[in-house]
Design a protein around this motif. Structure first.
Motif, PDB file in Angstrom:
ATOM      1  N   LEU A  67      -5.894  41.427 -23.312  1.00 30.46           N
ATOM      2  CA  LEU A  67      -5.902  41.964 -21.951  1.00 30.46           C
ATOM      3  C   LEU A  67      -7.086  41.423 -21.158  1.00 30.46           C
ATOM      4  CD1 LEU A  67      -4.529  44.066 -20.043  1.00 30.46           C
ATOM      5  CD2 LEU A  67      -6.187  45.722 -20.910  1.00 30.46           C
ATOM      6  N   TYR A  68      -8.252  41.360 -21.787  1.00 26.31           N
ATOM      7  CA  TYR A  68      -9.431  40.798 -21.115  1.00 26.31           C
ATOM      8  C   TYR A  68      -9.196  39.345 -20.743  1.00 26.31           C
ATOM      9  CZ  TYR A  68     -12.250  44.904 -22.419  1.00 26.31           C
ATOM     10  OH  TYR A  68     -12.763  46.165 -22.539  1.00 26.31           O
ATOM     11  N   ARG A  69      -8.591  38.603 -21.655  1.00 28.73           N
ATOM     12  CA  ARG A  69      -8.325  37.186 -21.374  1.00 28.73           C
ATOM     13  C   ARG A  69      -7.368  37.049 -20.185  1.00 28.73           C
ATOM     14  NH1 ARG A  69      -9.491  33.108 -24.696  1.00 28.73           N
ATOM     15  NH2 ARG A  69      -9.723  34.517 -26.475  1.00 28.73           N
ATOM     16  N   LYS A 120      -6.490  36.049 -14.293  1.00 33.63           N
ATOM     17  CA  LYS A 120      -5.919  36.606 -13.062  1.00 33.63           C
ATOM     18  C   LYS A 120      -6.957  36.824 -11.969  1.00 33.63           C
ATOM     19  CE  LYS A 120      -3.057  40.493 -11.490  1.00 33.63           C
ATOM     20  NZ  LYS A 120      -2.351  41.727 -11.911  1.00 33.63           N
ATOM     21  N   HIS A 121      -8.191  37.231 -12.368  1.00 34.96           N
ATOM     22  CA  HIS A 121      -9.153  37.688 -11.374  1.00 34.96           C
ATOM     23  C   HIS A 121     -10.392  36.813 -11.194  1.00 34.96           C
ATOM     24  CE1 HIS A 121      -6.953  41.403 -10.824  1.00 34.96           C
ATOM     25  NE2 HIS A 121      -7.016  41.665 -12.121  1.00 34.96           N
ATOM     26  N   ALA A 122     -10.626  35.863 -12.096  1.00 34.15           N
ATOM     27  CA  ALA A 122     -11.877  35.101 -12.026  1.00 34.15           C
ATOM     28  C   ALA A 122     -11.832  33.942 -11.033  1.00 34.15           C
ATOM     29  CB  ALA A 122     -12.262  34.589 -13.409  1.00 34.15           C
ATOM     30  N   GLY A 123     -10.737  33.793 -10.335  1.00 33.60           N
ATOM     31  CA  GLY A 123     -10.669  32.825  -9.244  1.00 33.60           C
ATOM     32  C   GLY A 123     -10.888  31.386  -9.691  1.00 33.60           C
ATOM     33  N   GLY A 124     -11.659  30.656  -8.895  1.00 32.55           N
ATOM     34  CA  GLY A 124     -11.847  29.228  -9.127  1.00 32.55           C
ATOM     35  C   GLY A 124     -12.674  28.884 -10.338  1.00 32.55           C
ATOM     36  N   TYR A 125     -13.328  29.880 -10.953  1.00 34.52           N
ATOM     37  CA  TYR A 125     -14.123  29.571 -12.142  1.00 34.52           C
ATOM     38  C   TYR A 125     -13.585  30.274 -13.387  1.00 34.52           C
ATOM     39  CZ  TYR A 125     -16.424  33.561  -9.816  1.00 34.52           C
ATOM     40  OH  TYR A 125     -16.683  34.716  -9.154  1.00 34.52           O
ATOM     41  N   ASP A 176     -22.077  32.016 -11.911  1.00 35.53           N
ATOM     42  CA  ASP A 176     -21.044  32.921 -11.395  1.00 35.53           C
ATOM     43  C   ASP A 176     -20.135  33.415 -12.512  1.00 35.53           C
ATOM     44  OD1 ASP A 176     -21.951  32.753  -8.810  1.00 35.53           O
ATOM     45  OD2 ASP A 176     -20.599  31.126  -8.246  1.00 35.53           O
ATOM     46  N   ALA A 177     -19.835  32.541 -13.459  1.00 33.08           N
ATOM     47  CA  ALA A 177     -18.982  32.925 -14.583  1.00 33.08           C
ATOM     48  C   ALA A 177     -19.689  33.950 -15.469  1.00 33.08           C
ATOM     49  CB  ALA A 177     -18.612  31.684 -15.396  1.00 33.08           C
ATOM     50  N   LEU A 178     -20.985  33.742 -15.715  1.00 34.35           N
ATOM     51  CA  LEU A 178     -21.756  34.686 -16.526  1.00 34.35           C
ATOM     52  C   LEU A 178     -21.846  36.047 -15.849  1.00 34.35           C
ATOM     53  CD1 LEU A 178     -24.594  32.271 -17.650  1.00 34.35           C
ATOM     54  CD2 LEU A 178     -23.165  33.589 -19.222  1.00 34.35           C
ATOM     55  N   PHE A 179     -22.084  36.044 -14.539  1.00 34.33           N
ATOM     56  CA  PHE A 179     -22.196  37.298 -13.808  1.00 34.33           C
ATOM     57  C   PHE A 179     -20.843  37.998 -13.710  1.00 34.33           C
ATOM     58  CE2 PHE A 179     -25.931  35.172 -11.399  1.00 34.33           C
ATOM     59  CZ  PHE A 179     -26.758  35.422 -12.479  1.00 34.33           C
ATOM     60  N   TRP A 180     -19.751  37.229 -13.650  1.00 36.62           N
ATOM     61  CA  TRP A 180     -18.419  37.821 -13.595  1.00 36.62           C
ATOM     62  C   TRP A 180     -18.159  38.652 -14.851  1.00 36.62           C
ATOM     63  CZ3 TRP A 180     -13.903  38.435 -16.125  1.00 36.62           C
ATOM     64  CH2 TRP A 180     -12.785  38.815 -15.376  1.00 36.62           C
TER      65      TRP A 180
END
Length: 450
Positions: A223-225, A230-235, A273-277
């Motif tokens: 589910l996390y994957r 679905k939600h992490a956009g361009g990164y 941005d990926a780490l903060f997401w």
């Protein structure tokens, strides 16, 4: 599942008296919806739960067309749900509110009306994603919800008394004694491998079937994957790469997240941005290097040097071992007995990070890799600050030890070099409580009491 957050909901109801709504936010599957409905059922005369994951269009239309006339809004709402509402005695829950942001923006007008109480639940990352075109209500309190902590796990498996003894021994700095310490460590190892996701804990409490528990945890990881994609956009690809890399990074001796493992020459700015997401989604707990262990650890935070822990250690176990299938019963049993030939340090450190986070701490560590000054070269697993600041001794260094044989070179260096700033020095280990040479040794199950 009995949760400590329930008491916080009671405090909110008592203090807000209808003047604010409450947003319960957190990672997926930590029990937000369950808690909200249990609270509504026990503490109110009636309640309506609007699940925006499956709400019909007639319900959504109320927020689009009827907010201008709240008498009509409530008349239609009670008719659609066939539930009578009582002024100041009823609660309306907006479940999965991130899926319909207009309902969240309506909170401002509903709270001002004052007839009923309002609660919202949602996944943090998609809540933030879906606020671009709405007015975020200022009449909204927020509660972060985490996986179940060790005491909640004990309650779930039917042990109501052990934590009271642990708390007393912590306060008095007295050991539990061989037999009770062994029992506490056995239960702690169960918590370590099952984790704190309510579905997994509930399944284990019903029957100690490790394969069934692992299937539940793998569904959550899946589910996390899916959420990432679905939600992490361009990164999204970068977020997924970090997510997949967490177990191997935690196997490293110093646990620092090395971006070079993702791509040669990778820079922090490229992946921040990926780490903060992942951190915002509460899938991970990021721990930052504080370059000066003094008052205001955040002021000296080095954002480029961090450790990335899984938000739930039970999920880390499933994420780490046999990723393409179910973790075998044999692996779970060896973990339970402490006989698996694996770096247990990463698992123990991860559960300490999880427990400190649930107890309200922000995560910091200290690292100095000086090549010129051997006395300055050291690494401390975690730093915590006193709740009440004094002139000296505000920072407590914490070392986590998974085995019986270990050294405390860095801890002793730290105490010498930062004598003015250093408060109590802690070692979290698998042994019982003791105090030697000014260092307090605590069993790992006391982490949440720090």
């Amino acid at each position: 599942m009995r949760r400590k957050a329930y008491d916080q909901l009671c405090q909110w109801k008592e203090k807000s008296r209808g003047e604010s709504a409450l947003l319960i936010q957190g990672a997926r599957r930590v029990g937000k919806s369950y808690l909200a409905e249990e609270f509504a059922r026990a503490e109110y005369r009636s309640y309506i739960l609007i699940d925006f994951n499956k709400a019909e269009q007639e319900v959504r239309d109320l927020f689009l067309y009827d907010l201008g006339d709240l008498n009509t809004f409530f008349l239609k709402l009670t008719t659609l749900f066939n539930t009578k509402l009582y002024e100041r005695q009823s609660l309306i829950i907006f479940d999965e509110v991130q899926l319909f942001p207009r309902a969240r923006s309506a909170v401002k007008y509903l709270v001002a009306d004052g007839r009923y109480d309002y609660m919202e639940t949602g996944s943090l990352i998609s809540i933030r994603e879906n606020v671009k075109d709405i007015l975020i209500p200022s009449e909204e309190d927020q509660l972060d919800m985490h996986p179940m902590d060790f005491e909640e796990f004990l309650w779930a498996v039917g042990n109501e008394t052990l934590m009271d003894l642990i708390r007393t021994c912590f306060e008095r700095r007295k050991p539990l004694g061989q037999a009770l310490h062994r029992k506490a460590m056995d239960l702690f190892r169960q918590y370590l491998i099952i984790g704190g996701m309510p579905q997994a804990v509930s399944a284990f409490a019903e029957s100690p079937d490790f394969e069934r528990v692992d299937r539940i945890k793998r569904r959550i990881l899946k589910l996390y994957r899916e959420d990432i994609r679905k939600h992490a956009g361009g990164y999204a690809m970068k977020v997924e790469a970090i997510y997949d890399e967490i177990p191997s990074q935690l196997k490293n001796q110093n646990r620092h997240f090395k971006l070079s493992s993702l791509k040669e020459g990778a820079r922090f700015d490229e992946y921040k941005d990926a780490l903060f997401w992942l951190s915002d989604a509460m899938i991970v707990n990021n721990c930052y290097n504080s370059t000066e262990p003094n008052i205001g650890l955040n002021l000296n935070r080095d954002r480029t040097l961090l450790k990335c822990y899984m938000g739930d250690t039970g999920l880390l176990v499933s994420h780490t071992f046999d990723e393409n299938g179910i973790v075998s019963e044999e692996i779970y049993k060896k973990l339970l007995l402490g006989k698996l030939e694996v770096n247990m340090g990463m698992i123990m450190e991860n559960v300490v990070a999880q427990m400190l986070t649930a107890a309200g701490h922000r995560l910091y560590f200290y690292a100095n890799s000086s090549r010129e000054d051997a006395a300055a070269r050291m690494e401390i697993d975690f730093l915590t600050a006193k709740s009440k600041v004094s002139n000296r001794h505000n920072i407590s260094p914490i070392e986590v030890k998974s085995g019986k044989n270990y050294t405390l070179t860095s801890l002793r260096k730290f105490r010498t070099r930062y004598a003015e700033q250093t408060g109590t020095c802690y070692v979290l280990h698998t042994g019982d409580v003791k105090e030697e040479e000014g260092i307090v040794y605590l069993p790992l199950y006391m982490t949440s009491l720090l």
